[in-house]
Enzyme design. Structure first.
Site, short mmCIF file in Angstrom:
data_model
loop_
_atom_site.label_atom_id
_atom_site.label_comp_id
_atom_site.label_asym_id
_atom_site.label_seq_id
_atom_site.Cartn_x
_atom_site.Cartn_y
_atom_site.Cartn_z
N ARG A 181 0.74 -15.05 -15.72
CA ARG A 181 0.89 -15.48 -14.32
C ARG A 181 0.04 -16.72 -14.12
NH1 ARG A 181 0.72 -12.03 -8.77
NH2 ARG A 181 2.77 -11.53 -9.62
N HIS A 240 9.75 -16.27 -10.29
CA HIS A 240 9.14 -14.93 -10.44
C HIS A 240 10.23 -13.99 -10.97
CE1 HIS A 240 6.48 -11.70 -10.11
NE2 HIS A 240 6.42 -11.51 -8.80
N GLN A 280 10.24 -9.98 -10.97
CA GLN A 280 10.47 -9.36 -9.66
C GLN A 280 11.97 -9.19 -9.43
OE1 GLN A 280 8.12 -8.25 -7.23
NE2 GLN A 280 10.01 -7.30 -6.51
N ASP A 287 10.10 -13.36 1.96
CA ASP A 287 8.82 -13.40 1.25
C ASP A 287 7.82 -14.07 2.21
OD1 ASP A 287 6.86 -13.38 -0.75
OD2 ASP A 287 7.72 -15.05 -1.88
N CYS A 345 9.31 -8.67 -2.03
CA CYS A 345 8.57 -8.47 -3.28
C CYS A 345 7.18 -7.90 -3.06
CB CYS A 345 8.50 -9.78 -4.06
SG CYS A 345 7.59 -11.10 -3.21
N ARG A 372 9.75 -2.28 -10.63
CA ARG A 372 9.04 -3.23 -11.50
C ARG A 372 8.69 -2.54 -12.82
NH1 ARG A 372 6.21 -7.60 -9.28
NH2 ARG A 372 5.78 -8.03 -11.46
N1 NVA Z 1 5.88 -16.26 -3.28
C1 NVA Z 1 4.75 -15.37 -3.48
C2 NVA Z 1 5.14 -14.18 -4.29
C3 NVA Z 1 4.04 -13.18 -4.51
C4 NVA Z 1 4.44 -12.01 -5.36
C5 NVA Z 1 3.63 -16.14 -4.16
O1 NVA Z 1 3.89 -16.90 -5.09
O2 NVA Z 1 2.47 -15.97 -3.75
N1 CP Z 2 5.33 -8.68 -6.15
C1 CP Z 2 4.29 -9.00 -6.91
O1 CP Z 2 4.42 -9.71 -7.92
O2 CP Z 2 3.12 -8.45 -6.51
P1 CP Z 2 1.66 -8.80 -7.05
O3 CP Z 2 1.35 -10.21 -6.61
O4 CP Z 2 0.76 -7.78 -6.39
O5 CP Z 2 1.63 -8.70 -8.55
#
Ligand code: NVA
Ligand code: CP
Length: 303
Positions: free
Chosen positions: A103, A130, A133, A222, A262, A290
Site C-alpha cells: 500500500r 484499489h 477492494q 467513498d 469500501c 475482502r
Molecule cells: N479513497 C480512499 C480509500 C480508502 C480505503 C483512500 O485512498 O483513502
Molecule cells: N477499505 C480499506 O481498504 O480499508 P483500510 O484502509 O482500513 O485498509
C-alpha cells in the site's frame, strides 16, 4: 511467468470470475477441516506506507488461513521510511518471501516494485487504484444478484479517485454498466476511462447524482478526501455538496438496490447514517469479502 495484481485490468474476465468463484468456495470451507492450506511453509509480506485497518486484518488473517506466515511492515519503522529505494526493497523481499502486498501513494512505486520483484506483487491501494477492494465488492454484488455481473447497473457517486478508477477497470473486465457522478474538477482520470472504453466498458461520467441513480442495482461511494488529501478536506466538502448518498438518493435506485462503501466512512458527509446503517447496506458483507477474495487471489498468484 510471475503474475502481479496492480489493477483489475491485469485479469481477464475468465480469471476474475475464477477468483470470485474460488472465494465463494473458500468462504464455504472456512473453519472446516476441508479448508485448504496451499501456502503452507511460505511467507507473504504486507507493506504499508499509509494507514490501514481492513487491508491489514484481511491479509494477515487470510495469509494465516492459507497456511503461510504474514510479515507486516510499516514504512515508518523500516528502512523504506528512511529512503531505501523501492527497487532494492523489491530485490530484497524476493529473497525472503513468496509474495508481497504493498500500500503506497504513487502508483509508479507499485510498478517499480513489480518490475524489480521476482515474486507476485499485489496492490493493497495506491493513489490510482484499489483493486483488492473491487474483488470484495464484486463478490458482494454476486451474493445479491447472482453470478452473472453483466446486466448489473452500478452508480458511483463522488470523487473520481482510486476507488472510482477501480470500478471503471472492473466495468471493462466484468462487463457491467457503470455511471459515475463526479463534480467538475474531480472527475476520473481520462487515461483510465480511455483504457476501459478501449476494452469495451459501458461507462458514462455525469456531473450530478440525479443523472446517475435512476433504477440502478448498486449505489456506491467513498470519502471525499482520500489518504494524503487531508489538507483539501474543506474545499472538497464544498465541491461535493449535494453528493451525499441519503434516503432521497437511494429512492431513485431500484427498489432492491444495495449500498456499498469500501470504508472507512464519514456518516453525514458522503453517506447518511440511515443508508449505511440501513436495510439496503451491505458494507459488512463487503468488508468480510475482502478476506475470502484475497485468499483466492493469493492462492491463484502464488501456488
Ligand atoms: N479513497 C480512499 C480509500 C480508502 C480505503 C483512500 O485512498 O483513502
Ligand atoms: N477499505 C480499506 O481498504 O480499508 P483500510 O484502509 O482500513 O485498509
Amino acid at each position: 511467468m510471475t503474475r502481479h495484481f496492480l489493477t483489475i485490468f491485469d485479469l481477464s474476465r475468465e480469471e476474475l470470475l475464477g477468483v470470485l468463484d474460488r472465494a465463494a468456495e473458500l468462504k464455504a470451507l472456512r473453519g472446516t477441516p476441508a479448508h485448504p492450506q496451499p501456502l503452507q511453509g511460505k511467507s507473504v509480506a504486507v507493506v504499508f506506507e499509509k494507514a490501514s485497518t481492513r487491508t491489514r486484518l484481511s491479509f494477515e488473517v487470510g495469509i494465516h488461513e492459507l497456511g503461510a506466515q504474514p510479515v507486516t511492515l510499516n514504512s515508518k519503522d523500516t528502512q523504506l521510511g528512511r529512503g531505501e529505494p523501492i527497487e532494492d526493497t523489491a530485490r530484497m523481499l524476493s529473497r525472503y518471501v513468496q509474495g508481497v502486498v504493498y500500500r503506497t501513494f504513487g502508483h509508479d512505486r507499485l510498478e517499480a516494485l513489480a518490475r524489480c520483484a521476482t515474486i507476485p506483487v499485489v496492490n493493497g491501494l495506491s493513489d490510482k487504484f484499489h483493486p483488492v477492494q473491487l474483488l470484495a465488492d464484486l463478490m458482494t454484488i454476486r451474493q445479491n444478484f447472482g453470478p452473472s455481473l453483466e446486466g448489473v447497473r452500478v452508480a458511483w457517486i463522488g470523487d473520481g479517485n482510486n476507488m472510482a478508477h477501480s470500478w471503471i477497470a472492473s466495468a471493462a473486465v466484468a462487463g457491467f454498466e457503470l455511471v459515475l457522478a463526479c463534480p467538475p474538477g474531480y472527475q476520473p482520470d481520462e487515461q483510465v476511462l480511455a483504457e476501459a472504453r478501449a476494452r469495451g466498458a459501458k461507462v458514462r461520467v455525469v456531473e450530478r447524482p440525479e443523472e446517475a441513480l435512476d433504477g440502478v442495482d448498486v449505489v456506491t461511494t467513498d470519502v471525499w478526501a482520500s489518504m494524503g488529501q487531508e489538507g483539501e478536506a474543506t474545499e472538497r466538502q464544498r465541491a461535493f455538496s449535494g453528493f451525499i448518498v441519503d434516503d432521497v438518493a437511494m429512492k431513485r435506485a431500484a427498489t432492491d438496490a444495495i449500498f456499498l462503501h469500501c470504508l472507512p466512512a464519514h456518516r453525514g458527509e458522503e453517506v447518511s447514517a440511515s443508508v449505511i446503517d440501513g436495510q439496503q447496506s451491505r458494507v459488512w458483507d463487503e468488508a468480510e469479502n475482502r478476506l475470502h477474495t484475497q485468499k483466492a487471489l493469493l492462492e491463484w498468484l502464488i501456488v
